[in-house]
Design an enzyme around this catalytic site. Structure first.
Site, PDB file in Angstrom:
ATOM      1  NE  ARG A  71      -0.305  -0.478   4.947  1.00 47.66           N
ATOM      2  CZ  ARG A  71       0.523  -1.450   5.283  1.00 47.66           C
ATOM      3  NH1 ARG A  71       0.724  -2.458   4.471  1.00 47.66           N
ATOM      4  NH2 ARG A  71       1.166  -1.428   6.438  1.00 47.66           N
ATOM      5  CB  CYS A 187      -2.731  -1.493   9.549  1.00 43.92           C
ATOM      6  SG  CYS A 187      -3.521   0.040   9.027  1.00 43.92           S
TER       7      CYS A 187
END
Length: 346
Positions: A71, A187
């Site tokens: 990401r 996360c």
């Protein structure tokens, strides 16, 4: 065949009537700090560098890992292979994107005693932090200086953005105190998808450009909350009662910033061991709850006194009931703090 002119770099942005030539000039004279160079910070920094923000200070304490590449699109495989510092690697890539921007990299763990030094002279801060303690510290610093910042947070496919202008209402109106460890997903426990982090960082950058170009009236006064997976978008106003009761912006209690004056426990490298100890606090940890959350992440060892998470690269995180942790296989304190924040919380 016509040769492209470097002077045309910002022409499309300046053609946007609400920015124009005057707004572009303001953007190019601005100084922005990016607090965190991970999923949000790496994307926001690239967008702002491409937009021509004159000076950008990149601040991060962590190293690049392979799991970041899914990401954090500013980084490449060689960055992970070398385990480069995020701020250093980001600065190198960004200088190749736009050599006219003055970029400063700072590899540091931000705390009450050094936040003023590292955020000095900036016009705006992009919040790309990975924990609530740092955000609440940033909020206190913002209130003390009147410097605006753009909050962003993202876990899973959910994220939120809100511009704070250094007065009431503030971030602490929404988050009165640091959530208990294990109470809020991270996360590393819930995962995250790249499109969500890119969207949140883009929204942060958009709010920043509004402010920097002199278009503060266009800034969204509400919290923008997005669930990208369920296609849900909400705008949430901060209740006036929350602001009136806020200990920070209404009460003037800057507890997170004032910790520099009263002294705070420091992490330390353990003598004779390849390990770092992170100090605990007054809160008691629910080790059972932590162990259940970690079971989906990596092998876990649970006892009455501690819960231990076996991480890659022969690293372990041993968490005690008072919040104290020993992270083995690491000697770098900022990296150890990052591991703690990712798997335990702020």
């Amino acid at each position: 065949m016509a040769i492209s002119d470097p002077n045309d770099r910002y022409v499309r942005q300046a053609q946007f009537a609400l920015i124009g030539e005057s707004g572009q000039a303001k953007i190019q004279s601005a100084h922005v700090a990016i607090l965190g160079c991970g999923a949000l910070g790496s994307v926001a920094s690239e967008l702002l560098v491409r937009a021509g923000v004159g000076r950008i200070r990149l601040i991060d304490r962590d190293l690049i890992e392979w799991s970041n590449l899914q990401r954090q699109s500013l980084y490449v495989e060689s960055d992970a292979e070398q385990a480069l510092a995020k701020a250093e690697a980001a600065a190198g890539h960004l200088r190749r994107i736009n050599s006219s921007v003055a970029i400063e990299e700072v590899v540091a763990d931000i705390h009450p005693a050094n936040i003023a030094e590292h955020l000095r002279d900036v016009d705006l801060v992009i919040d790309a932090a990975d924990n609530f303690t740092l955000r609440l510290l940033l909020n206190d610093w913002s209130l003390s200086t009147g410097t605006p910042w753009v909050h962003g947070g993202c876990v899973g496919a959910n994220g939120q953005v809100r511009f704070f202008n250094g007065v009431s209402p503030c971030f602490r109106c929404l988050v009165p105190d640091v959530p208990d460890p294990g109470e809020v997903e991270t996360c590393d426990t819930a995962g995250v998808i790249g499109p969500a982090t890119h969207l949140i960082a883009s929204l942060q950058s958009s709010e920043a450009l509004k402010f920097l170009s002199g278009n503060s009236s266009a800034i969204n006064p509400r919290v923008l909350s997005i669930d990208l997976w369920r296609n849900q978008i909400r705008e949430i106003a901060i209740d006036e009662n929350l602001s009136n009761q806020c200990p920070a912006c209404s009460g003037g209690q800057l507890e997170f910033l004032d910790a520099a004056e009263v002294g705070v426990s420091q992490a330390e490298t353990l003598c004779g061991r390849n390990a770092v100890q992170i100090p605990g606090g007054s809160r008691r940890i629910d080790l059972t709850k932590i162990a259940e959350r970690w079971n989906d992440v990596a092998p876990v060892q649970a006892t009455r006194f501690f819960t231990r998470l076996q991480l890659p690269d022969d690293q372990t995180l041993t968490l005690f009931r008072d919040g104290r942790a020993v992270i083995s296989g690491v000697r770098d304190i900022p990296h150890a703090r990052s591991i703690y924040d990712r798997y335990v919380g702020s």
